[in-house]
Design an enzyme around this catalytic site. Structure first.
Site: not given
Length: 946
Positions: A18, A104, A106, A108, A334, A336, A381
């Site tokens: 990203e 990532d 997740d 999103e 990570y 988040r 995570h």
């Protein structure tokens, strides 16, 4: 699915992450055969305006970017600023044998991976590569063990995005029509704003209560030492067995909640203290209990934001920006995450450091396991922890500034989570005496001693309440026993007043949102940033204060979209979205019920359900935003203050008004935009209305016969002349009235006609220099100054404009003109030492207003901050936020070419071959390179507001 053997031997793999920073770090771990490139966040999204929508779409689809009539099909477009990057990715993919989507892990990140696959249309094998930390081992394991794209997670993220688009694009226009242009509504931001507004309403409604109690200092008669003090301080607890009232016994209305307590006023308290002056006291009881405190769980997103706010003064946004850099550079896992779970590798690393740094006595026999507390936690995570199978100590990282501070916080918390409990004793001593009139008075004191600090050797959590006592704070009491005589050295009567509920800080608002299960923890930083940027909330110190504008917005939403800002409704929507993510519900039927109402189309009662009805929590949004006739814009933006005074939120800001416009007795006055709503009392409103307003007629200019008036304008008070009605106002013969701002020493109600005529005579010709150039004295935006041609020199005060002589002006011009900055002004306020830079922080007055600085970083005070009220914590927070915004790298300027015509010709001929050879390669990277370098992964969150 593992990489193919053909690719493994000399093939080329494209890995897409990203952010550019992450790409650089990962490239170092993968080596030859891998090309690592960044998508720079989202490459595709719903259109930001109708102009971005393809021509084939018309009507509502162009406005919403979603085809609500055809199963809510989203219209995705490649962002204009990403087209060059998409081109670059396609070129790299064309030269690759395999594609690894390493965004990532997740919802999103999964959606970004899906969008990449949809846009790039790869014809080579595609793998989903996931990792929770950027270390060599983690990256190599991730590339060797890819998985398939999780379409269910993608569907869940798409549903969120569509829901947020429908909510924002349908409700925001209502705010534009009924409150003010440029406002926005959002599924979580509107609820967060309502929380802040409701807390302010509680403060406005709050009525303080006064209560008194007694504090006594009692001596044992022994010399005492640190382990056995000679005295103790105790507070009066009961009189004749009736408990003395404290702040918790009063309601928000200032009244006692129960009559079973004794309410002491000042007279009673002082009389009681006097009646105890000659009393003999003795220990009535000593109660000792074991004290035990367990370590805190490792950080997840929200607890990291809260603790960084308490301990480092970071805002939620600044915390996430710093954490993002730590993650991308391989220092932490990570950031988040909803999880408090540590992997076996992390537990082993933490336990090893406990033994190494604190000794085996601090290590529990078994590893500690922490259960998750977040409902529907979506991330797979770990908790946020130092990366790797051996934790680097803060000193070993080489980090500095904000990154060092945040890493140290994470490292300490992680290590402490695997340490033993802290143990000790808590003691309560009760002291009795009899008043002169025979009443029994009992005082109470409590203490705490820690015999084994355990995890507290490494870490102690902060508190939202600045007056709260931290866990590691000891309070030692004398070693006394029941029946021991004590001497009262002093008994004082103390007055107190109950306080309104504290305003939210960023940390406490994050905690409140999470406890109410509203929104996703990973988005809270961007949500708080949004409500600050929209002007719904501003900061006073660390407190979040709602603006009067937010009162109007929340008022409208509560009255006409009640369900959409209902806390339980919003939490249930979150549950529904999580059910879709788990495959337990379908997205399209759910969206139909939300938008069209029960049954998939707007029907009777649908609007009521979405508004304030008691039916199913999914009503019809479409019908609700279509019928706006019941919304009275004036009523929505009007709030009674008292004494027939009403506060109104107007297009140009808040104001107070009494009576109707154009009616006798009508009064109106602007309200300072940075005034906290709970500070607008009837008395203050009366004071504002009593201030001079409107036009003040000063008299007639004897030279022109024009009326001179003083006015209060948008940029401050000024004087002007009233020109005759037949004066041309446009065209080449147009005449403008003379106008001048008042000096700082003048006010509207004291300025005279003589003052006005002097002001309007400016600029004044002081004289001419020896070369015949005219020198004038003028008043400008930055104060009074002299002007000679293009050469300007500042004057020290406004009165010099009229008093300075030609000789004085020439003397000023005879001095060399000061270049660069003027001499440093003394600081306006000192705030102490910054916890990050460890430099003294002061408030200074700058060209654009007051600012805080530690000598390295400058941060301008925001709306709501003032020199008088700014706290050290707020100053440190402003500096932390400024540091977190890394400046864009400037391209080095090329040295100016000093070549002769002959050299140019020779060079041009020699360079032609090189230019032709380099042109193709340079063209591929130049277009995308600049844009890519300026983007960060933070844009991912910003692009998806809730």
């Amino acid at each position: 699915m593992s990489p193919t053997s053909e690719t493994a031997h000399g093939g080329r793999r494209l890995v897409i992450v990203e952010s550019p920073a992450k790409a650089k770090t990962i490239k170092g771990y993968l080596g030859p055969g891998y090309v690592v490139e960044a998508s720079v966040g989202h490459i595709r999204d719903l259109p930001s305006g109708a102009a971005e929508v393809p021509e084939k779409y018309t009507g509502e689809v162009r406005r919403l970017g979603v085809d609500v009539e055809h199963d809510f099909q989203p219209i995705y477009v490649v962002n204009a600023d990403k087209k060059a990057q998409v081109r670059k990715l396609k070129e790299l993919l064309a030269e690759s044998d395999e594609l690894f989507l390493a965004t990532d892990e997740d919802r999103e990140g999964e959606a970004i991976a899906w969008h990449l696959q949809e846009v790039l249309k790869p014809k080579v094998p595609v793998h989903r590569m996931v990792f929770h930390e950027i270390t060599k081992d983690a990256i190599q394991q991730a590339v060797a063990n890819p998985r398939e794209l999780n379409k269910r997670m993608v569907d869940a993220q798409e549903t969120r995005r569509i829901l947020d688009r429908l909510y924002g694009y349908e409700v925001s226009p209502v705010l534009w029509k009924k409150v003010m242009r440029g406002l926005s509504a959002g599924r979580v931001q509107s609820v967060a704003t309502r929380l802040v507004v409701e807390r302010e309403r509680e403060r406005i409604a709050f009525r303080s209560a006064e209560y008194w109690d007694l504090t006594g200092t009692f001596a044992t008669g022994r010399a005492g030492d640190p382990s056995d003090p000679s005295s103790l301080t105790a507070r009066l607890a009961t009189v004749d067995g009736k408990r003395v009232a404290q702040g918790r016994d009063f309601g928000a209305d200032g009244r006692l909640k129960s009559e079973s307590v004794l309410h002491l006023d000042e007279e009673k308290a002082r009389a009681l203290a006097a009646s105890l002056a000659d009393t003999s006291f003795a220990v009535r009881s000593v109660e000792s209990k074991p004290y035990r405190r367990s370590p805190y769980a490792p950080f997840r997103t929200t607890t990291l934001q809260q603790e960084a706010s308490r301990k480092l003064g970071f805002g939620a946004k600044a915390t996430m920006q710093v954490a993002q850099k730590l993650y991308e550079n391989g220092f932490i896992t990570y950031m988040r995450t909803d999880s408090t779970v540590l992997s076996e590798t992390a537990v082993a690393a933490a336990r090893a450091q406990v033994t190494q740094l604190y000794g085996a006595d601090y290590l529990p026999e078994k590893p500690r396991v922490y259960a998750g507390k977040v409902k529907n936690a979506q991330e797979a995570h770990e908790a946020i922890r130092p990366s790797g199978d051996r934790f680097r100590t803060p000193a070993e990282t080489g980090l500095t500034g904000d990154q060092f501070k945040l890493y140290e916080l994470i490292w300490k918390r992680t290590v402490a989570s695997q340490m033993k409990d802290a143990t000790g004793n808590s003691v309560t001593v009760k002291i009795a005496g009899t008043t002169a009139d025979g009443r029994d008075a009992e005082f109470s004191a409590s203490g705490k001693t820690i015999t084994f600090h355990g995890f507290m050797k490494a870490y102690v959590e902060g508190a939202d309440d600045p007056n709260a006592e931290l866990d590691d704070r000891e309070r030692r009491l004398p070693q006394v026993a029941q029946g021991d005589a004590l001497t009262a050295e002093e008994i004082t009567a103390d007055g107190h007043a109950t306080k309104p509920p504290a305003r939210y800080t960023e940390a406490s608002l994050v905690k409140e949102l999470e406890e109410r299960e509203i929104g996703r923890p990973s988005t809270y930083a961007s949500i708080i940033g949004t409500i600050l940027d929209r002007g719904y909330v501003f900061k006073k110190g660390t407190a979040l204060v709602p603006s009067f504008l937010s009162f109007a917005v929340v008022n409208l939403l509560e009255k006409h979209f009640g369900r959409l800002v209902d806390y339980d409704f919003t939490a249930r929507m979150e549950d529904d979205l999580d059910r879709i993510a788990r495959g337990e519900a379908q997205a399209v039927p759910w969206l139909k019920r939300f938008y069209f109402g029960e049954g998939g189309s707007a029907g009777a009662g649908a609007a009521a359900d979405a508004g304030n009805g008691d039916g199913d929590h999914l009503g019809g949004l479409k019908e609700l935003v279509t019928d706006l006739g019941a919304i009275d814009a004036r009523e929505i933006s009007s709030f009674p203050v008292g004494n027939d005074i009403v506060l109104r939120v107007g297009r140009y800001g808040p104001y107070v008004e009494r009576g109707e416009k154009d009616q006798d007795g009508h009064q109106r006055a602007d309200v300072p935009e940075d005034l906290a709503p709970d500070e607008l009392t009837v008395e203050y409103a009366e004071e504002l209305l009593a201030k001079p307003s409107g036009d003040f007629e000063l008299g007639v200019d004897p030279a022109t016969g024009h009326q001179i008036v003083a006015k209060d304008g948008r940029y401050g008070p000024y004087v002007t002349e009233i020109l005759p009605e037949d004066t041309p106002k446009t065209g080449k013969n147009a005449v403008k009235p003379r106008t001048a701002s008042l000096f700082k020493s003048m006010t509207l109600d004291t300025v005279t006609l003589e003052d006005a005529l002097r002001l309007m005579s400016l600029p004044r010709v002081v004289g001419t220099d020896p070369e015949g150039v005219e020198i004038t004295a003028q008043n400008g935006r930055y104060g009074p100054y002299l002007k000679k041609g293009t050469d300007s020199r500042s004057l020290t005060d406004e009165e010099q404009l009229f008093s300075i002589t030609l000789e004085e002006a020439l003397a000023i011009y005879a001095q060399p003109k000061q270049r660069g900055r003027a001499a440093a002004k003394p600081p306006l306020k000192e705030l102490g030492t910054d916890p990050v830079s460890e430099r003294p922080v002061v408030v200074k007055d700058g060209r654009f207003g007051p600012y805080v600085t530690d000598g390295e970083t400058n941060a301008t005070l925001r709306t709501g901050d003032s020199v008088e009220t700014i706290t050290p914590e707020r100053g440190f927070e402003l500096l932390a936020e400024k540091r977190a915004k890394a400046p864009a790298k400037k391209t080095a300027k090329k040295a100016p070419a000093k070549k002769t015509a002959a050299k140019k010709t020779a060079t041009k001929t020699a360079a032609k071959k090189t230019t032709a050879a380099k042109k193709t390669a340079a063209k591929k990277t130049a277009t995308a390179g600049t844009a890519t370098a300026k983007k960060t992964a933070a844009k991912k969150t910003a692009a998806q507001p809730e």
